[in-house]
Design a protein around this motif. Sequence first.
Motif: not given
Length: 253
Positions: A203-204, A214-217, A9-11
């Motif tokens: 995912i930029a 599932g969902l990737l942000g 994840r991004a964070d």
Amino acid sequence: MASVLDIRRADERFHTRAGWLDSRHSFSFSRHWDPANTHFGLLLVSNDDVVAPGTGFDTHPHRDMEIVTWVLDGALVHQDSEGHNGVIYPGLAQRMSAGTGILHSEKNDSWTLTGEPEHRNPVHFLQMWTIPDTAGIQPGYEQLDINDELARGGWVTLASGMPEHTSRRAIAIRQKHAALHVARIRPGETLELPTAPFAHLFIARGGAELEGAGLLGTGDAARITGSDGRRLTGGSDGAEALVWEMTAAVTVS
């Protein structure tokens, strides 16, 4: 080989904040070190950088590395010791082969003829490093505008050293086991990821649904060992996605 999916994840990324620079690192980089997170496949660096206007990376060296830069917003000024210079903007892919050694700078600091700053906004870009398949090559530079290809939809090969991609319009990297693809995915559009021993999806911007995950942000990544062509579907606002297709991995001694 069974497919193994590792979502990052991004964070969860390492974070460097230096006033003029806001940088997120997918792998160990600079003062951030985790021996369990040094690379994936042949990808050693995947940095997500925002640089303030009038600032940037001063001249610094690289050696034996293939470096690909992809701008998301704004414009980045490149200069190097081989005499290359230019402005990188969204849709323009850039590759620098460090080879036997090169010095370069990357700044958000171009100016008009009247002395006014031309770039008043931050520049947001991704920079990705992979090792070359041959050490000690002559340093090199290449850039290519692929905006027309992106507008037609689907995956566009941005950079590749794979023999099967030699007929495609893409910048060349000196790594025969790697290729980088990018897509601006429309809402509800479905694309398949490459089938390869290793695939690194990032995912930029926006969001997309990855089959089995599932969902990737924005800023999320998937590291897939034994990538089996699983599907990626654009979310309500679409997405800009990049995927490294790799048929080998860094050998860790």
